[in-house]
Design a protein around this motif. Structure first.
Motif, PDB file in Angstrom:
ATOM      1  N   HIS A  79      26.705  39.515  47.906  1.00 51.61           N
ATOM      2  CA  HIS A  79      25.570  38.683  48.294  1.00 51.61           C
ATOM      3  C   HIS A  79      25.309  37.546  47.310  1.00 51.61           C
ATOM      4  O   HIS A  79      24.876  36.472  47.705  1.00 51.61           O
ATOM      5  CB  HIS A  79      24.315  39.558  48.452  1.00 51.61           C
ATOM      6  CG  HIS A  79      24.483  40.640  49.468  1.00 51.61           C
ATOM      7  ND1 HIS A  79      24.633  40.375  50.816  1.00 51.61           N
ATOM      8  CD2 HIS A  79      24.534  41.976  49.333  1.00 51.61           C
ATOM      9  CE1 HIS A  79      24.771  41.510  51.468  1.00 51.61           C
ATOM     10  NE2 HIS A  79      24.714  42.501  50.592  1.00 51.61           N
ATOM     11  N   GLY A  80      25.514  37.778  46.029  1.00 55.14           N
ATOM     12  CA  GLY A  80      25.316  36.731  45.046  1.00 55.14           C
ATOM     13  C   GLY A  80      26.604  35.979  44.760  1.00 55.14           C
ATOM     14  O   GLY A  80      27.687  36.365  45.201  1.00 55.14           O
ATOM     15  N   TYR A 137      26.423  29.548  48.178  1.00 48.62           N
ATOM     16  CA  TYR A 137      26.105  30.915  48.565  1.00 48.62           C
ATOM     17  C   TYR A 137      26.419  31.180  50.043  1.00 48.62           C
ATOM     18  O   TYR A 137      26.494  32.334  50.451  1.00 48.62           O
ATOM     19  CB  TYR A 137      24.622  31.208  48.331  1.00 48.62           C
ATOM     20  CG  TYR A 137      24.176  31.106  46.899  1.00 48.62           C
ATOM     21  CD1 TYR A 137      24.123  32.234  46.079  1.00 48.62           C
ATOM     22  CD2 TYR A 137      23.804  29.889  46.357  1.00 48.62           C
ATOM     23  CE1 TYR A 137      23.708  32.151  44.762  1.00 48.62           C
ATOM     24  CE2 TYR A 137      23.384  29.791  45.038  1.00 48.62           C
ATOM     25  CZ  TYR A 137      23.345  30.922  44.250  1.00 48.62           C
ATOM     26  OH  TYR A 137      22.937  30.820  42.950  1.00 48.62           O
ATOM     27  N   GLN A 187      25.061  35.612  40.238  1.00 46.62           N
ATOM     28  CA  GLN A 187      24.873  37.059  40.135  1.00 46.62           C
ATOM     29  C   GLN A 187      25.560  37.555  38.868  1.00 46.62           C
ATOM     30  O   GLN A 187      25.043  38.443  38.173  1.00 46.62           O
ATOM     31  CB  GLN A 187      25.482  37.756  41.354  1.00 46.62           C
ATOM     32  CG  GLN A 187      25.362  39.274  41.287  1.00 46.62           C
ATOM     33  CD  GLN A 187      25.840  39.926  42.565  1.00 46.62           C
ATOM     34  OE1 GLN A 187      25.672  39.377  43.656  1.00 46.62           O
ATOM     35  NE2 GLN A 187      26.443  41.086  42.443  1.00 46.62           N
ATOM     36  N   ARG A 188      26.716  36.944  38.565  1.00 49.70           N
ATOM     37  CA  ARG A 188      27.460  37.348  37.387  1.00 49.70           C
ATOM     38  C   ARG A 188      28.381  36.215  36.969  1.00 49.70           C
ATOM     39  O   ARG A 188      28.863  35.451  37.806  1.00 49.70           O
ATOM     40  CB  ARG A 188      28.281  38.613  37.694  1.00 49.70           C
ATOM     41  CG  ARG A 188      28.790  39.362  36.493  1.00 49.70           C
ATOM     42  CD  ARG A 188      28.879  40.869  36.788  1.00 49.70           C
ATOM     43  NE  ARG A 188      29.651  41.153  37.973  1.00 49.70           N
ATOM     44  CZ  ARG A 188      30.971  41.444  37.941  1.00 49.70           C
ATOM     45  NH1 ARG A 188      31.627  41.478  36.811  1.00 49.70           N
ATOM     46  NH2 ARG A 188      31.605  41.707  39.053  1.00 49.70           N
ATOM     47  N   GLU A 193      29.754  43.874  45.628  1.00 51.05           N
ATOM     48  CA  GLU A 193      28.875  42.757  45.304  1.00 51.05           C
ATOM     49  C   GLU A 193      29.243  41.554  46.178  1.00 51.05           C
ATOM     50  O   GLU A 193      30.136  40.795  45.857  1.00 51.05           O
ATOM     51  CB  GLU A 193      29.010  42.405  43.821  1.00 51.05           C
ATOM     52  CG  GLU A 193      28.605  43.544  42.913  1.00 51.05           C
ATOM     53  CD  GLU A 193      28.953  43.244  41.467  1.00 51.05           C
ATOM     54  OE1 GLU A 193      28.020  42.952  40.692  1.00 51.05           O
ATOM     55  OE2 GLU A 193      30.130  43.303  41.135  1.00 51.05           O
ATOM     56  N   SER A 202      24.117  39.438  32.569  1.00 51.31           N
ATOM     57  CA  SER A 202      24.960  39.211  33.748  1.00 51.31           C
ATOM     58  C   SER A 202      26.309  38.614  33.362  1.00 51.31           C
ATOM     59  O   SER A 202      27.097  38.267  34.237  1.00 51.31           O
ATOM     60  CB  SER A 202      24.242  38.293  34.743  1.00 51.31           C
ATOM     61  OG  SER A 202      24.026  37.013  34.174  1.00 51.31           O
TER      62      SER A 202
END
Length: 218
Positions: free
Chosen positions: A5-6, A167, A36-37, A3, A74
């Motif tokens: 990208h987020g 980001y 994302q999370r 993971e 999430s």
């Protein structure tokens, strides 16, 4: 970990017990910083707070119950610090997390305004931006951000008001969220339980049920 990208945000605390002050804060943050999370990181042996009343496993169970009531899937819990037999140093945790997620994944640590002011006194606290962004949240009764910049000059050159910037880099920035934390404290909840007072509206019903079942905070 794949993971990358987020933005993944981590939120540490004793969560003794977890309550709506914790949950509504991250829900509010997630509305304008599209994580994302969000990962809750319960501490085992905190370095800046008294030893928790509930055991590590009880606090982990309460955190999982609270998150299970949320519609947002999430949110997650990371129990790694509960396996430590030594004090939980945030820098050590993020060194390990960074190794797992790799050098390019944008990672963030949610931190309260009061904790931010003491960060230079944490064990290797000023090294945290090497491994993650800092998302700082206002606390009731504390000065506004312009005052904090005056007193905490060490992070002024890292400050951003653009959540999109979080980001674009894996770590190193400080974002000052305007979200005000609710004036709900775990210590007050424990006191209410000791005094036989209701805690409705302060923490999820599943957590209240678990506290009653375990006989906690009496």
């Amino acid at each position: 970990m794949s993971e990358k990208h987020g933005l993944i945000a981590f939120y540490g605390g004793t969560f003794d017990p977890i309550h709506y002050g914790h949950l509504r804060l991250v829900i509010s943050l997630a509305k304008f910083i599209h994580f994302q999370r969000v990962v809750f990181l319960p501490n085992n042996i905190p370095t800046h707070r008294p030893i928790p009343v509930a055991s590590a496993q009880q606090r982990l169970a309460m955190a999982r119950l609270a998150i299970s009531e949320l519609s947002n899937r999430s949110f997650d819990v990371d129990a790694r610090e509960l396996r430590y037999s030594t004090p939980s140093y945030t820098i050590n945790t993020f060194e390990a997390i960074r190794k797992e997620y790799g050098p390019s994944a944008p990672l963030a640590f949610i931190i309260g305004q009061d904790s931010l002011l003491t960060l230079p006194r944490w064990y290797r606290g000023l090294e945290l931006p090497i491994f993650c962004h800092l998302l700082m949240c206002a606390r009731p009764g504390y000065s506004n951000w312009s005052d904090i910049r005056r007193y905490s000059f060490w992070f002024a050159n890292r400050l951003t008001h653009d959540p999109q910037a979080l980001y674009k880099k894996p770590a190193g920035l400080v974002y000052c969220a305007t979200t005000m934390q609710l004036a709900i404290s775990a210590s007050n909840i424990r006191s209410r339980y000791r005094n036989g007072l209701a805690c409705d509206g302060l923490l999820p019903s599943s957590v209240q049920g678990y506290i009653d079942q375990q006989g906690l905070y009496r």
